[in-house]
Design an enzyme around this catalytic site. Structure first.
Site, mmCIF file in Angstrom:
data_model
loop_
_atom_site.group_PDB
_atom_site.id
_atom_site.type_symbol
_atom_site.label_atom_id
_atom_site.label_comp_id
_atom_site.label_asym_id
_atom_site.label_seq_id
_atom_site.Cartn_x
_atom_site.Cartn_y
_atom_site.Cartn_z
ATOM 1 N N TYR A 177 8.872 -4.819 65.318
ATOM 2 C CA TYR A 177 9.394 -3.460 65.120
ATOM 3 C C TYR A 177 8.235 -2.495 64.963
ATOM 4 O O TYR A 177 7.371 -2.700 64.115
ATOM 5 C CB TYR A 177 10.306 -3.385 63.885
ATOM 6 C CG TYR A 177 11.697 -3.029 64.318
ATOM 7 C CD1 TYR A 177 11.961 -1.770 64.878
ATOM 8 C CD2 TYR A 177 12.737 -3.944 64.244
ATOM 9 C CE1 TYR A 177 13.212 -1.459 65.340
ATOM 10 C CE2 TYR A 177 13.998 -3.630 64.706
ATOM 11 C CZ TYR A 177 14.235 -2.383 65.251
ATOM 12 O OH TYR A 177 15.476 -2.072 65.717
ATOM 13 N N GLU A 189 8.578 1.273 65.268
ATOM 14 C CA GLU A 189 9.027 2.676 65.383
ATOM 15 C C GLU A 189 7.877 3.610 65.030
ATOM 16 O O GLU A 189 7.169 3.406 64.048
ATOM 17 C CB GLU A 189 10.214 2.933 64.453
ATOM 18 C CG GLU A 189 11.502 2.376 65.007
ATOM 19 C CD GLU A 189 12.696 2.637 64.095
ATOM 20 O OE1 GLU A 189 12.502 3.154 62.984
ATOM 21 O OE2 GLU A 189 13.817 2.319 64.514
ATOM 22 N N ASP A 216 10.658 13.515 89.126
ATOM 23 C CA ASP A 216 11.078 12.148 88.837
ATOM 24 C C ASP A 216 10.576 11.273 89.986
ATOM 25 O O ASP A 216 11.166 11.235 91.063
ATOM 26 C CB ASP A 216 12.607 12.103 88.721
ATOM 27 C CG ASP A 216 13.130 10.706 88.418
ATOM 28 O OD1 ASP A 216 12.355 9.735 88.531
ATOM 29 O OD2 ASP A 216 14.324 10.583 88.090
ATOM 30 N N THR A 269 10.079 5.213 86.607
ATOM 31 C CA THR A 269 10.314 3.844 86.175
ATOM 32 C C THR A 269 9.003 3.097 86.395
ATOM 33 O O THR A 269 8.139 3.548 87.146
ATOM 34 C CB THR A 269 11.414 3.156 87.015
ATOM 35 O OG1 THR A 269 11.000 3.186 88.387
ATOM 36 C CG2 THR A 269 12.747 3.867 86.879
ATOM 37 N N LYS A 310 9.767 -0.230 89.962
ATOM 38 C CA LYS A 310 10.080 -0.084 91.387
ATOM 39 C C LYS A 310 8.770 -0.273 92.179
ATOM 40 O O LYS A 310 8.172 -1.316 92.067
ATOM 41 C CB LYS A 310 10.790 1.245 91.625
ATOM 42 C CG LYS A 310 12.139 1.285 90.871
ATOM 43 C CD LYS A 310 12.935 2.552 91.057
ATOM 44 C CE LYS A 310 14.194 2.502 90.215
ATOM 45 N NZ LYS A 310 14.971 3.759 90.261
ATOM 46 N N ARG A 313 10.577 -3.938 83.812
ATOM 47 C CA ARG A 313 11.628 -2.928 83.794
ATOM 48 C C ARG A 313 11.364 -1.941 82.665
ATOM 49 O O ARG A 313 11.267 -2.323 81.506
ATOM 50 C CB ARG A 313 12.975 -3.616 83.578
ATOM 51 C CG ARG A 313 14.173 -2.699 83.607
ATOM 52 C CD ARG A 313 15.414 -3.508 83.908
ATOM 53 N NE ARG A 313 15.265 -4.137 85.198
ATOM 54 C CZ ARG A 313 15.617 -3.573 86.364
ATOM 55 N NH1 ARG A 313 16.180 -2.387 86.375
ATOM 56 N NH2 ARG A 313 15.426 -4.198 87.504
#
Ligand SMILES: *Cc1c(COP(=O)(O)O)cnc(C)c1O
Length: 416
Positions: A54, A56, A200, A226, A229, A235
């Protein structure tokens, strides 16, 4: 297959799913333009104990202890993203492209503000203002299309729509637009109407990294992408922006849109970004475009019509209307001969998204497998045979054999 053995000890059903999927990937020609085969280094990094952490917050400013090592991973990913794309600021935490876009909207806009993006049917993405997406629910979305004759971006028309709707943010880029994009022209429209510009580049980020596509970074306040791709990473999503938005953007990603970042994926992004900065990756990007041009020419020689008459990128959009076929039936017929592609609307399509008049083809994955122009001509030949002989079992059988022969020369993940 030690990883699979570990899975099988606990869950034979999921182990079988992984085995089946690997078999599918190896024995089909992957032409989905948004998919790729990341390196073993990327896959392994994504499967490490970093998934446990974790973290954050951001490096040096976390809400949890024990972040000293994952901080190194995130700092490396951020520095490599900035260097690779020449950006002032990078945020590597977005879980995927959709979250990257949502975070930019949260950073740049107030609910009710006007945005202007490419129409979905013309090649835009659902996160660019469609009514089903948060971008269309929270913001006042307007759209530009393509020129009916050229099937390309038409900056006269984009400027006219922008003057009309006065957007606060213009969105460039899409999911099925096969041509290069003039980002300076988008900047000029944005400046004229006092808008910010978001590009984008989810689809073509790897081509930008390899310098075979126009570079959006000097022209846009925000660039989203992304990482899975053409960039060939895990991913995930990534945002680049100008320094003056850095703090607000980071705050929009966390805590605005997301909670804890996926540290295993951020580490894998760092690995992929390192790979993308090597000369071999630039050669890979060049080969992607050479391959799609070769495939496009071969399809045209066999009488198929390409939207916009060709491609400058990794993707091709075939208009199936002259053949009297729909995208869904061609997708199915290609799948039956072990060629994977997706149905796709074409500009000014009169068929719904579940049917469509087009099929989208892309070369990033087959190029990763090592295929070159000669193989693209062979694949184009197989596609042309399928669409010209729909329903012929004899042709399907022959094509399946040729697919198998072709793939045998290009092993995928041989040591997995
Ligand atoms: C793929 C894509 C996205 C969304 O990416 P996800 O990772 O699926 O959320 C966003 N924008 C464009 C243009 C895309 O092609």
């Amino acid at each position: 297959m030690s990883g699979l053995d570990e899975i099988a000890k606990v869950d034979t059903e999921i182990a079988q799913v992984v085995r089946d999927e690997l078999h599918r990937l190896r024995h089909k020609i992957e032409l989905i333009a948004s998919e790729n085969f990341p390196s073993r280094a990327v896959l392994e990094t994504a499967g490490t104990v970093l998934t446990n952490k974790y973290a954050e917050g951001y490096p040096g400013h976390r809400w949890y202890g024990g972040c000293e090592f994952v901080d190194v991973a995130e700092e490396l990913a951020v520095a490599r993203a900035r260097d690779l794309f020449g950006a002032e600021h990078a945020n590597v935490q977005p879980h995927a492209g959709a979250q990257a876009n949502t975070a930019v909207y949260l950073c740049a806009l107030e609910p009710g503000d006007t945005i202007l993006g490419m129409e979905k049917i013309a090649g835009g993405h659902l996160t660019h203002g469609t009514s089903a997406n948060i971008s269309g629910v929270l913001y006042n979305a307007h759209f530009y299309g393509l020129n009916r004759e050229t099937e390309m971006l038409d900056f006269g028309e984009i400027a006219r729509v922008a003057r009309d709707c006065r957007p606060k943010l213009i969105i460039a880029g899409g999911s099925s637009y096969p041509r290069d994009i003039d980002f300076a022209a988008f900047r000029a429209v944005a400046d004229e109407v006092g808008a910010m510009l978001m590009v984008d580049m989810a689809h073509f980020a790897g081509l930008v990294a390899g310098k075979v596509h126009a570079d959006p970074v000097p022209h846009a306040e925000f660039v989203t992408t992304t990482t899975h791709k053409t960039l060939r990473g895990p991913r995930g999503g990534l945002i680049l922006c100008q320094e003056r938005f850095a703090q607000e953007l980071d705050h929009a990603v966390f805590p605005g849109v997301q909670g804890g970042p996926f540290m295993h994926i951020i580490a894998a992004k760092a690995v992929a970004l390192k790979e993308a900065s090597q000369p071999e990756f630039a050669e890979y990007a060049r080969q992607i475009v050479r391959n799609s041009r070769a495939m496009g020419e071969a399809l045209q020689e066999r009488g198929l019509r390409l939207v916009s008459g060709g491609t400058d990128t990794h993707l091709l959009l075939v208009d199936l209307r002259p053949l009297g076929l729909s995208g869904s039936e061609v997708e199915e017929a290609l799948d039956a001969v072990r060629i994977t592609a997706n149905k796709n609307n074409i500009p000014f399509d009169d068929k719904p998204p579940a049917i469509t008049s087009g099929i989208r083809l892309g070369t990033p994955a087959v190029t990763t497998r090592g295929m070159r122009e000669a193989e693209m001509v062979e694949i184009a030949d197989l596609i042309a045979l399928v669409v010209r002989n729909m329903g012929s079992e004899e042709v399907m059988r022959r094509v399946r054999e040729r697919v198998e022969e072709l793939l045998a020369g290009f092993p995928l993940y041989p040591d997995l």
